[in-house]
Scaffold this motif. Structure first.
Motif, PDB file in Angstrom:
ATOM      1  N   ASP A 109      -0.390 -18.888  -0.094  1.00 53.55           N
ATOM      2  CA  ASP A 109       1.052 -19.134  -0.031  1.00 53.55           C
ATOM      3  C   ASP A 109       1.775 -18.123  -0.929  1.00 53.55           C
ATOM      4  O   ASP A 109       1.609 -18.156  -2.156  1.00 53.55           O
TER       5      ASP A 109
ATOM      6  N   ASP B  53       4.801 -17.921  -1.962  1.00 56.40           N
ATOM      7  CA  ASP B  53       5.654 -18.537  -2.982  1.00 56.40           C
ATOM      8  C   ASP B  53       4.825 -19.042  -4.163  1.00 56.40           C
ATOM      9  O   ASP B  53       5.195 -18.847  -5.324  1.00 56.40           O
ATOM     10  N   HIS B  54       3.694 -19.677  -3.887  1.00 56.06           N
ATOM     11  CA  HIS B  54       2.821 -20.159  -4.957  1.00 56.06           C
ATOM     12  C   HIS B  54       2.221 -18.988  -5.733  1.00 56.06           C
ATOM     13  O   HIS B  54       2.049 -19.080  -6.950  1.00 56.06           O
TER      14      HIS B  54
ATOM     15  N   VAL C 161       3.673 -16.030  -6.267  1.00 56.31           N
ATOM     16  CA  VAL C 161       4.732 -15.520  -7.141  1.00 56.31           C
ATOM     17  C   VAL C 161       4.946 -16.461  -8.322  1.00 56.31           C
ATOM     18  O   VAL C 161       5.065 -16.022  -9.474  1.00 56.31           O
ATOM     19  N   LEU C 162       4.990 -17.780  -8.060  1.00 56.65           N
ATOM     20  CA  LEU C 162       5.198 -18.748  -9.138  1.00 56.65           C
ATOM     21  C   LEU C 162       4.061 -18.717 -10.152  1.00 56.65           C
ATOM     22  O   LEU C 162       4.301 -18.782 -11.367  1.00 56.65           O
TER      23      LEU C 162
END
Length: 146
Positions: free
Chosen positions: A14, A16-17, A19-20
């Motif tokens: 993922d 987004d995960h 990057v986080l």
């Protein structure tokens, strides 16, 4: 050998995960190189393949998602634990799954820690900071098999 940069292998599909996780580690002053594999097949290739796609040294820590395309995280974990090269590496499952069967299978396969990703970014960042501090600063890793 103590001067060798310590790499984190993040196995996360993922974006987004990914990057986080990277952002949370950086905000926690974790300066280790972070290499990302975006599916289980890529993780296996980086750890055990040959040529340019293979890591030059085993990572200090593997952060492994379970729900991955091509080869799932549990199979990646099984292969990591079967190898003399990677069998003692710290592996932390970092996943959104709270299924009891995933937790049990992960521990049976030899995971070092199972962390469910918090939904809230602040909680996620704090959990990532704590795991980074523990596994990369406080924990003594076994000597490299390289």
């Amino acid at each position: 050998m103590a001067d060798t940069p310590k790499t984190i292998l993040l196995v996360e599909d993922d974006p987004d995960h990914e990057v986080l996780t990277v952002r949370a580690l950086r905000k926690s002053n974790i300066v280790n190189d972070i290499l990302v594999a975006r599916d289980g097949e890529e993780a296996i290739r980086l750890l055990f393949g040959e040529g340019e796609e293979t890591l030059q040294a085993v990572p200090q820590l593997i952060l492994l998602d379970l729900k991955l395309p091509k080869i799932d995280g549990l199979e990646v974990l099984r292969r990591i634990r079967e190898s003399d090269k990677t069998g003692m590496l710290p592996v932390v499952i970092l996943t959104s799954s709270d299924e009891e069967s995933d937790i049990v299978r992960s521990y049976r396969l030899g995971v070092n820690s199972y962390i469910r990703k918090p939904v809230n970014f602040t909680e996620f960042a704090e959990a990532t900071r704590q795991l980074g501090m523990y596994w990369l600063v406080l924990n003594e890793c076994p000597p490299s098999a390289n």
